[in-house]
Design a protein around this motif. Sequence first.
Motif, short mmCIF file in Angstrom:
data_model
loop_
_atom_site.label_atom_id
_atom_site.label_comp_id
_atom_site.label_asym_id
_atom_site.label_seq_id
_atom_site.Cartn_x
_atom_site.Cartn_y
_atom_site.Cartn_z
N TYR A 1 0.82 -1.21 0.00
CA TYR A 1 0.00 0.00 0.00
C TYR A 1 0.86 1.27 0.00
N VAL B 1 0.07 5.72 0.61
CA VAL B 1 -0.88 6.79 0.91
C VAL B 1 -0.72 7.85 -0.18
N TYR C 1 -1.80 11.52 9.58
CA TYR C 1 -2.65 10.57 8.85
C TYR C 1 -4.05 10.52 9.45
N THR D 1 -5.46 5.32 0.96
CA THR D 1 -4.44 4.28 1.08
C THR D 1 -4.77 3.22 0.05
N PRO E 1 2.60 4.33 4.13
CA PRO E 1 1.67 4.54 5.25
C PRO E 1 2.40 4.54 6.59
#
Length: 298
Positions: free
Chosen positions: A164, A166, A184, A237, A257
């Motif tokens: 992943y 962001v 976040y 995300t 992330p």
Amino acid sequence: MTLLLVFLGIMRHRKASMVASELGLTAPSISHALARLRDIFDDPLFLRRPHGLEPTAFSRAIEPDIRAAVDALQASLAGPAVFDPKTSRAHIRLSARDSELSATLPDVLCRVFQSAPNVTLSVQALSSSKAIKGLTDGALDLAIGFFGQSPDHLAATNLRTERYLVVGKIAHPLLQGELTLEKYLSADHLLVASDASRHGVVDDKLAESGKTRHVALSLPQFMPALAVLGKSDLIATLPARLVEQHARRFDLVAQPPPLALRSFDIKLLRHRRDLRNPAVTWCLEQILHSVASAQSSS
């Protein structure tokens, strides 16, 4: 065999007219087949309702055994068919989310149409559960996506392991400098979910430490999500490969992330009854070639 195919068709479509069209039979033939099935099993099997034919509890109970018997018989009767891509008029039915379609499908189509000009494809963007059901029912030939632990009657091929990132617009203030967990959690988030859910993998991970985030928007597809991110203050995300391929196109910037999210495998599934289906095997090989080429060039 025809009676069993009629039974499975009614279970799938719930409408006799659709089964007749699918099997190339007349409406009276379907009615006769249903009458014979009711005599054989001594059960009504299907009840007429305004929305179509509703299976009885007995029909639901015997469906897995009938499907297994039909699959076994079809596999036994299948001869050593030879697939000639230059002359084949096969039709392949595929399921994939738009993230996979944008990444894989263009090259696959190029390979297919250059080698097999008369082969056709139809593609649906189904959730994992619906794709598995489609493969099980015979409505799909192949499915690409994240499926977790797939059923034993489906054969799985790993395409790649995904992580992943962001992502948000280039000027997003929270993405300037290090993205901390505090930053976040202060953001408004966009979530991509085919079922309109506002809870995903990130929320499960945050819940482990008693934290939450604010999901302001849920969208069913990835490409519209990227477009929204480029024009808003939302962050998301998303799968790294999707972001890396399209960030520049939508004026986006990405960061890792600030929490440990598990990676996941993207798989290619087909039903085991199609392991000897030459057209499905050939199309699967084109997908594997495309994925291998993309990985070697990245």
